[in-house]
Design a protein around this motif. Sequence first.
Motif, PDB file in Angstrom:
ATOM      1  N   PRO A   1      43.372  43.525 -15.390  1.00 46.63           N
ATOM      2  CA  PRO A   1      43.871  43.833 -16.463  1.00 46.63           C
ATOM      3  C   PRO A   1      43.160  44.933 -16.958  1.00 46.63           C
ATOM      4  CG  PRO A   1      43.445  42.201 -16.475  1.00 46.63           C
ATOM      5  CD  PRO A   1      42.571  42.101 -15.540  1.00 46.63           C
TER       6      PRO A   1
ATOM      7  N   MET B   1      43.586  51.717 -22.463  1.00 48.54           N
ATOM      8  CA  MET B   1      44.609  51.552 -23.335  1.00 48.54           C
ATOM      9  C   MET B   1      44.603  52.228 -24.709  1.00 48.54           C
ATOM     10  SD  MET B   1      46.840  49.179 -21.935  1.00 48.54           S
ATOM     11  CE  MET B   1      47.818  48.607 -22.678  1.00 48.54           C
TER      12      MET B   1
ATOM     13  N   ASN C   1      55.339  47.027 -15.151  1.00 52.73           N
ATOM     14  CA  ASN C   1      53.802  47.259 -16.102  1.00 52.73           C
ATOM     15  C   ASN C   1      52.434  47.873 -15.163  1.00 52.73           C
ATOM     16  OD1 ASN C   1      55.135  46.130 -18.493  1.00 52.73           O
ATOM     17  ND2 ASN C   1      55.059  43.977 -17.085  1.00 52.73           N
TER      18      ASN C   1
ATOM     19  N   TRP D   1      51.016  50.469 -15.816  1.00 51.88           N
ATOM     20  CA  TRP D   1      49.695  51.098 -16.331  1.00 51.88           C
ATOM     21  C   TRP D   1      49.436  49.828 -17.351  1.00 51.88           C
ATOM     22  CZ3 TRP D   1      48.151  54.977 -14.155  1.00 51.88           C
ATOM     23  CH2 TRP D   1      49.520  55.900 -13.852  1.00 51.88           C
ATOM     24  N   GLU D   2      50.088  48.458 -16.589  1.00 48.02           N
ATOM     25  CA  GLU D   2      48.612  47.736 -17.393  1.00 48.02           C
ATOM     26  C   GLU D   2      47.252  46.866 -16.925  1.00 48.02           C
ATOM     27  OE1 GLU D   2      51.283  44.313 -19.160  1.00 48.02           O
ATOM     28  OE2 GLU D   2      52.639  46.379 -20.416  1.00 48.02           O
ATOM     29  N   HIS D   3      47.586  48.371 -15.547  1.00 50.75           N
ATOM     30  CA  HIS D   3      46.529  47.567 -14.773  1.00 50.75           C
ATOM     31  C   HIS D   3      45.551  48.817 -14.565  1.00 50.75           C
ATOM     32  CE1 HIS D   3      49.871  45.100 -13.383  1.00 50.75           C
ATOM     33  NE2 HIS D   3      48.656  44.148 -13.445  1.00 50.75           N
TER      34      HIS D   3
END
Length: 452
Positions: free
Chosen positions: A152, A158, A368, A370-372
Motif C-alpha cells: 500500500p 499520498m 486504484n 496509485w494506491e499501491h
Amino acid sequence: MAGFDINTSANISASRQKNCNSCVQAKRRCDRRMPVCSRCVAKEMPCVYSKSRTAVRLEKRAGRTTPSTETSVDFEGLSFAMDSDYYLEDMPPNFHASAGVESTPNSVHDTMFSGDTSIDAFMHLMGGSGPSSSTPWAANTEEQHFQQLPTPADEEVMKSYEKMQACRQTDASDIYDPKTPLYYIFNRVKAFTRETATKHATPFMHGRLYQDFKPQSIISSFTSCVLYESRTPTNRTMVMRSISGHARELVNTEMCRVIKVTPIEKLARSQALFLYQVIRLFDGDVALRAQGEKDMGLLRTWLNELCHIRDNLGDIARLEYSTIKEQSPIEWEKWIFAECVRRTIIITYATISLYELLKDPEFIDPANTWEHVHRWTLGRSLWDARSSADFRRAWKDSPHYVISNFAFDKFLENGKGEDVDEFAQILLNAVMGVDAMKEFMSSRENKQVMME
C-alpha cells in the motif's frame, strides 16, 4: 450463465461454425466480434468460439493437446472488430481468442499487484537468440507462485500526489501552453516514438535490453515507429494502415498464443502496445483513437501481469540513501531488465492517467493504481552505464535513489541535477512544474561546479 450448456456447444462442428457457442445455442444472430461478440457483452455471457483449424495446427506444431471445451478470454469492454476499413480490414473469421490461450485475468480488477518479488529467477535469457525451455525464463510465473499482495502507498506517497503540478486544476488546453507541466509531459510522451525509431531506446526501454533477444513484438513496433516518424501527407494513409495492422497482429498473436509467455516477452508486448497507444491515442485521428481505447483494457491487464514479475525493491527501499550504494549490486543485465520492468509499469500507468484526465478532469481510476507502491531507481550514472564495469563503478561511486511513485522529497533534499536522468526528469516535471524543475537543475549543477 443459465441456459448455456458448454458440453452441448463443444459438439458443434469446429470446421464449419463461425458464430460463438452462446449465439448458436440461443439461435440468435452473432456479429462475430473478437474476442467477445456484442450479444455476449450485453448479456454478460461467456463468449466461446469453437476451435478453428488454425489453432489446431498451432497446437500440433507445439506438441500440445487441449480439451474440447475451452474458456474464453474476456477483456471487459474490449472488441477488436473495427468499423472503419480505412485502417483495418475485417477480422479473419477463423481467428478465435479462446484457442490455446494462456490463462489471463478477465480484467485488471481480478488480480492484485505484486509486492516485493525477486527478479533473480528470470534473468538467464539475455545470453541467447530466444528463450530456452530449460531456463527459468521459460517458466510460468503463475505456477511458481510469484504473485504477492501489493504494497500500500504510504503517507509520503499520498502526500506527493497533492503536490503534483500536472494534476492541479487540469485543463486540456494546457497541452498547448509551453509553460505548463502538461505541455512538457504530453510532448515528452509523444517523443517516445521518435526515440524508438532513431535510438531504439527510450527512458523506459534501455538500449541493451533486447540486444541478445529481440521479440517479434519489439521488431514490429520499431518498424511502426520508423514509419510513423517518416510519415508525410502523401504516405500517411498507408503508414496508418500499416501501424494499425501491426497493432492488430500483436493483439491477435498474443491472444492465440499456445506457448507460455516468458518474462522478457511479457515486457516486450507491454512496451510494444504502449508505443502503439502513444501513436493511436495522441495522433489526433478519431479512428486511431477509437482503436486505442478498445485496447486500453488489454494494456492494463498486461501491466498487471508485469507487476507480478517485478522486483519492487522492497528490501533496498528500507535502507538509508547513504547506505544503498554499499549493497552489492546485481549483474548489469539483470538490473537492466528489472529496471525496465519498473519504469515501463509506472510510465505506462502515468500515461493512461494523463489520457483519462484529458478526457475528464474528474476521472477516478477504478483500479486504484496509485494506491499501491511502484518503486524505481533514480540515477543517471546507472542508466547511462555502457558496460558491466561502468555499472559496478557507478553503483559504488555515484549516488542513486529508490523512488516510490512520485515521492521525491528525500531526493530533493540530497540529490543533484546531474543525478537526474530523462525518466526522472519527466516525473519531476509532473511534480514540480517546468519552472521549478529548471531552477532545481540549474541551482544544483551550479552548486556542484562551485564546489569543484
